[in-house]
Design an enzyme around this catalytic site. Structure first.
Site, PDB file in Angstrom:
ATOM      1  N   ASP A  96      -9.349   0.753   2.057  1.00  0.00           N
ATOM      2  CA  ASP A  96      -8.169   1.628   2.062  1.00  0.00           C
ATOM      3  C   ASP A  96      -8.119   2.458   0.788  1.00  0.00           C
ATOM      4  OD1 ASP A  96      -7.136   1.085   4.501  1.00  0.00           O
ATOM      5  OD2 ASP A  96      -5.694  -0.415   3.816  1.00  0.00           O
ATOM      6  N   LYS A 133     -10.348   2.753  16.429  1.00  0.00           N
ATOM      7  CA  LYS A 133     -10.342   2.066  15.131  1.00  0.00           C
ATOM      8  C   LYS A 133      -9.667   0.721  15.370  1.00  0.00           C
ATOM      9  CE  LYS A 133      -8.345   2.611  10.475  1.00  0.00           C
ATOM     10  NZ  LYS A 133      -7.558   3.535   9.648  1.00  0.00           N
ATOM     11  N   TRP A 134     -10.417  -0.335  15.167  1.00  0.00           N
ATOM     12  CA  TRP A 134      -9.940  -1.701  15.469  1.00  0.00           C
ATOM     13  C   TRP A 134      -9.568  -2.355  14.152  1.00  0.00           C
ATOM     14  CZ3 TRP A 134     -11.593  -4.829  20.169  1.00  0.00           C
ATOM     15  CH2 TRP A 134     -11.159  -6.148  20.095  1.00  0.00           C
ATOM     16  N   ASP A 135      -8.273  -2.503  13.946  1.00  0.00           N
ATOM     17  CA  ASP A 135      -7.789  -2.990  12.649  1.00  0.00           C
ATOM     18  C   ASP A 135      -7.434  -4.471  12.707  1.00  0.00           C
ATOM     19  OD1 ASP A 135      -6.953  -2.857  10.009  1.00  0.00           O
ATOM     20  OD2 ASP A 135      -5.756  -1.054  10.310  1.00  0.00           O
ATOM     21  N   ARG A 159       2.950  -8.896   6.385  1.00  0.00           N
ATOM     22  CA  ARG A 159       3.077  -7.532   6.920  1.00  0.00           C
ATOM     23  C   ARG A 159       3.886  -7.524   8.227  1.00  0.00           C
ATOM     24  NH1 ARG A 159      -0.285  -2.381   8.964  1.00  0.00           N
ATOM     25  NH2 ARG A 159       0.258  -1.004   7.275  1.00  0.00           N
ATOM     26  N   ASP A 171      -3.760   7.315  14.194  1.00  0.00           N
ATOM     27  CA  ASP A 171      -3.707   5.971  13.593  1.00  0.00           C
ATOM     28  C   ASP A 171      -2.440   5.239  14.031  1.00  0.00           C
ATOM     29  OD1 ASP A 171      -3.709   3.933  11.137  1.00  0.00           O
ATOM     30  OD2 ASP A 171      -5.666   4.909  11.131  1.00  0.00           O
TER      31      ASP A 171
HETATM   32  C1  GLA Z   1      -4.684  -0.646   7.547  1.00  0.00           C
HETATM   33  C2  GLA Z   1      -5.845   0.311   7.595  1.00  0.00           C
HETATM   34  C3  GLA Z   1      -5.367   1.711   7.337  1.00  0.00           C
HETATM   35  C4  GLA Z   1      -4.321   2.089   8.347  1.00  0.00           C
HETATM   36  C5  GLA Z   1      -3.192   1.076   8.327  1.00  0.00           C
HETATM   37  C6  GLA Z   1      -2.207   1.331   9.449  1.00  0.00           C
HETATM   38  O1  GLA Z   1      -4.184  -0.764   6.269  1.00  0.00           O
HETATM   39  O2  GLA Z   1      -6.825  -0.067   6.698  1.00  0.00           O
HETATM   40  O3  GLA Z   1      -6.431   2.616   7.368  1.00  0.00           O
HETATM   41  O4  GLA Z   1      -4.915   2.143   9.622  1.00  0.00           O
HETATM   42  O5  GLA Z   1      -3.667  -0.242   8.454  1.00  0.00           O
HETATM   43  O6  GLA Z   1      -1.189   0.407   9.455  1.00  0.00           O
END
Ligand code: GLA
Length: 739
Positions: free
Chosen positions: A555, A483-485, A450, A373
């Protein structure tokens, strides 16, 4: 008025779109949708409901003509309309609002022609529902014209008869000599006849996504929307309208889901005689689209589904439809790997060895994919730097991503990586080099939520940079999963490359750019499994699902809260799309303790994953988890490709339950969550199963129990939990057809 003729031709094929005199009939397996061309060229909405049959259609069309005859002036407000333009004599909320070159905001679109085609015309640049074979769908395109200005409006209706799904969108072409400004152009709009309606929406917040909320629709306007540049945690772009009594098994219900991930709007207006206008599409908030002569503007798609058999049947139709016609790519129909993600195990504090240790332990349990992550790139030890610098941090990963990936692959596991492509940290090389690449407005503060800013994805050079930088890492690491956030909303929606009269296009252009990058990466890496994420489940929508076949649901991995989140998510989105993980207890977000079994059964109700350092587990915990992983591997096809039924709601209840049944109805699995212990004085209440074959007998695996499908669905079956067994007792029960 004599232009109207409703001598409807009988004997047409079912499941088709056809024009019968001035009426268009769109018939699905369990639905009919009728619209008519009024004598003034306006498109009227005549009906959306259960199939009518030829006599029913003739009757309905006759009633419509009678209504028209009683209103020779055709006051538009007196009629149910299909896509209301603005002005004249309908002052309900319009579906489009255009500022003409002369400053007037009126428009008058009238029917001009139509086309009925097999399949579905391609929608370029936006996520579009797919047809796998031309027989899946038919499309009606209505072409309307504003005769004064020469503009052309196209309304698309793609009917997927099997699922009673109608996919609607609109496109506006400026055929005039002057530019115009679109202030509003919805994807779908229709009027329901007078009645008492209810609206069910799915609202919430970070770590509390998609909480089901029912309300009566009262006179006035209700707006469900996002203005955050993402579909949002606060409100999901899916809602249901119902008339009369509705529950899981009974009642008329209409679903609306938008395939869009930016600012969206669903508007419900109850007017005068309780007529209801519903529309869905791009949010008109902060939108002004300058359309030059010859240019065309197209809206995203709105997927409307009808059922007269309650929520359960509506959800089933959406689930099957989404699995077949929204998800795309190599992973669409493949069982998804069980993953482990290091986020809650290490946060930013990890080194190569830590990830390897977690992976080795995970592999022993049967986990198939190790996901690294946030924090592997640039110099990112907390959330205040390096977004945009998509190259590895050699202090944490001395052998780079490639070195780590090789070792993970060497274990026989897949390897996945986290990215947040749309963002840049002010503390980053990228920002030093390109401070104007983020969305901003000159002279105004750049809001650093953030500690990060949003890149201007409407700019081709930004997308090209990201495509190159991300592709390099994905190639080098032979990455299997991404995982594309997207961890913050859009605030200063201004673009350095747009002239003042196009600034109000920024938000929409931004999302179009996001889709473009997703599409390019999908094409370049067709084997990669992409999972969407936005601070958990802040972007759970059909738009994202068309590029990323699964989405991190929240989350919040707390075993209890997750039941509500996954329950709400399930009304539209099939469980194969829900990323759901087992995490530590006490839970990091809520501090609540729940048993490992409970956390497993909740996470196993979607795409199972782990979000915890399993190397720190006791042998007993590891053994228990390994057992659940073996079980999940056996039942994953049932969970991911079966039919999902909500049996008992967690709201206001001590017990929640749901089940999965395969399409052949030969296998099922039931999950029961006894949130609070049952009262000793009460007899256990049976759970009535659904979707089974009433004529067959089902055996409960591992139990000395066999019951008929009919019995299980009519009388139900009661699992027994202990009245002094405390909170969070749960069970899973596998059923197979025995005879
Ligand atoms: C978001 C995602 C989490 C994690 C964090 C990393 O909050 O939902 O699962 O990947 O970012 O900063």
């Amino acid at each position: 008025m004599d232009k109207i003729d409703v001598a409807v031709t009988l004997g047409n094929e079912m499941g088709m779109i056809r024009k019968e005199q001035n009426v268009f009939v769109l018939e699905g397996k369990g639905s009919a949708y009728l619209l008519g061309i009024a004598p003034d060229g306006d498109i009227h909405h005549l009906y959306w409901g259960t199939p009518l049959g030829p006599e029913g259609i003739t009757k309905l069309a006759g009633e419509w003509v009678e209504k028209l005859l009683k209103d020779p002036k055709l006051v538009r407000e007196n009629h149910l309309r299909e896509f209301a333009d603005f002005g004249h004599n309908d002052l309900r909320v319009p579906a489009l609002h255009i500022e003409q070159s002369d400053g007037s905001r009126l428009s008058r679109f009238v029917y001009c022609s139509h086309e009925i085609t097999e399949g579905k015309p391609e929608l370029k640049g936006l996520p579009g529902t797919t047809v796998n074979s031309p027989n899946d769908a038919q499309t009606l395109k209505l072409v309307l014209e504003d005769k004064l200005k020469g503009h052309q409006l196209e309304l698309f209706y793609t009917l997927y008869p099997e699922w009673d799904a109608l996919v609607r969108r609109a496109a506006l072409k400026n055929n005039g000599p002057e530019p115009v400004h679109i202030q509003k152009l919805m994807s779908a709009s229709l009027d329901f006849p007078a009645g008492d309606y209810r609206l069910t929406s799915f609202s919430g917040a970070w770590i509390k996504e998609r909480q089901k909320l029912d309300r009566d629709l009262l006179p006035g306007t209700t707006r469900l929307e996002s203005r955050k540049g993402q579909s949002s945690h606060e409100m999901n772009p899916f809602a249901m309208v119902s008339r009369g009594m509705v529950d899981e098994e009974k009642g008329e219900v209409y679903g609306f889901a938008l395939a869009y991930s930016g600012n969206w709007l669903m508007e419900a207006e109850v007017y005068r005689d309780k007529n209801l206008r519903i529309q869905m599409g791009l949010n008109d908030f902060d939108l002004k689209w300058r359309l030059e002569p010859g240019e065309n503007f197209q809206t995203p798609e709105c997927v409307m589904v009808y059922s007269d058999q309650g929520h359960s049947s509506l959800s089933l139709k959406y689930h099957r439809f989404i699995r077949r016609h929204v998800l795309r790519g190599a992973w669409k129909d493949k069982v998804r790997p069980i993953l482990i993600n290091n986020w809650e195990a290490t946060y930013f504090d990890f080194k190569h060895e830590d990830i390897l240790r977690i992976a080795k332990n995970a592999k022993e349990l049967g986990i198939e994919l190790m996901v690294l992550d946030d924090g592997w790139f640039g110099k990112r030890d907390k959330d205040d730097s390096s977004l945009g610098d998509w190259f590895e941090d050699k202090a944490k990963l001395p052998r780079g991503i490639q070195g780590l990936a090789d070792e993970i692959h060497g274990l026989g596991m897949k390897f996945g990586l986290w990215f947040e492509p749309e963002m840049v940290s002010p503390k980053s090389r990228l920002y030093e080099q390109h401070p104007d690449w983020c969305l901003h407005v000159p002279g105004r503060d750049r809001n650093e939520m953030r500690n990060q800013l949003v890149l201007d994805m409407g700019r081709a050079e930004v997308r090209d940079y990201l495509f190159k930088a991300i592709s390099k890492v994905l190639e080098e690491g032979k990455v299997d999963y991404v995982k594309w956030d997207m961890n913050r909303p859009v605030t200063e929606a201004g673009s350095a490359i747009l002239p003042p009269n196009r600034q109000a296009q920024t938000s929409h252009r931004h999302i179009l750019g996001v889709y473009d990058l997703m599409e390019r990466l999908n094409r370049r890496f067709p084997q990669i499994l992409f999972e969407g994420c936005a601070g958990g489940g802040g972007r759970f929508d059909l738009g994202i699902l068309s590029y990323h076949p699964q989405i991190w649901a929240s989350d919040n991995t707390d075993g209890l809260d997750r039941i509500f989140i996954q329950y709400g998510t399930s009304f539209c989105y099939p469980p194969i799309t829900h990323g759901s993980h087992v995490s530590a207890s006490p839970n990091h977000q809520t501090k609540r303790e729940t048993p490992l079994k409970w956390r497993h059964l909740v996470a196993m109700s979607g795409n199972l994953g782990y979000e915890v350092d399993v190397s720190k587990w006791t042998d007993a915990e590891k053994k228990e988890a390994a057992g659940f992983i073996r079980l999940y591997k056996e039942i994953a096809p049932l969970i991911q490709f079966g039919d999902y039924y909500r049996l008992e709601s967690p709201y206001g209840s001590d017990r929640a339950s749901w089940s999965f049944v395969n399409e052949a109805r030969t296998e099922a699995v039931l999950f029961v969550f006894q949130i609070n212990p049952p009262k000793s004085s009460e007899k256990p209440v049976p759970i009535r199963l659904r979707g089974l074959d009433p004529t067959k007998k089902y055996r409960f695996i591992g139990m000395d129990l066999e019951l008929s499908g009919e019995n299980l669905m009519d009388e139900g079956w009661a699992p027994s939990f202990n009245s002094d067994g405390g909170k969070f007792q749960c069970g899973h029960y596998r059923l197979v057809v025995s005879s």
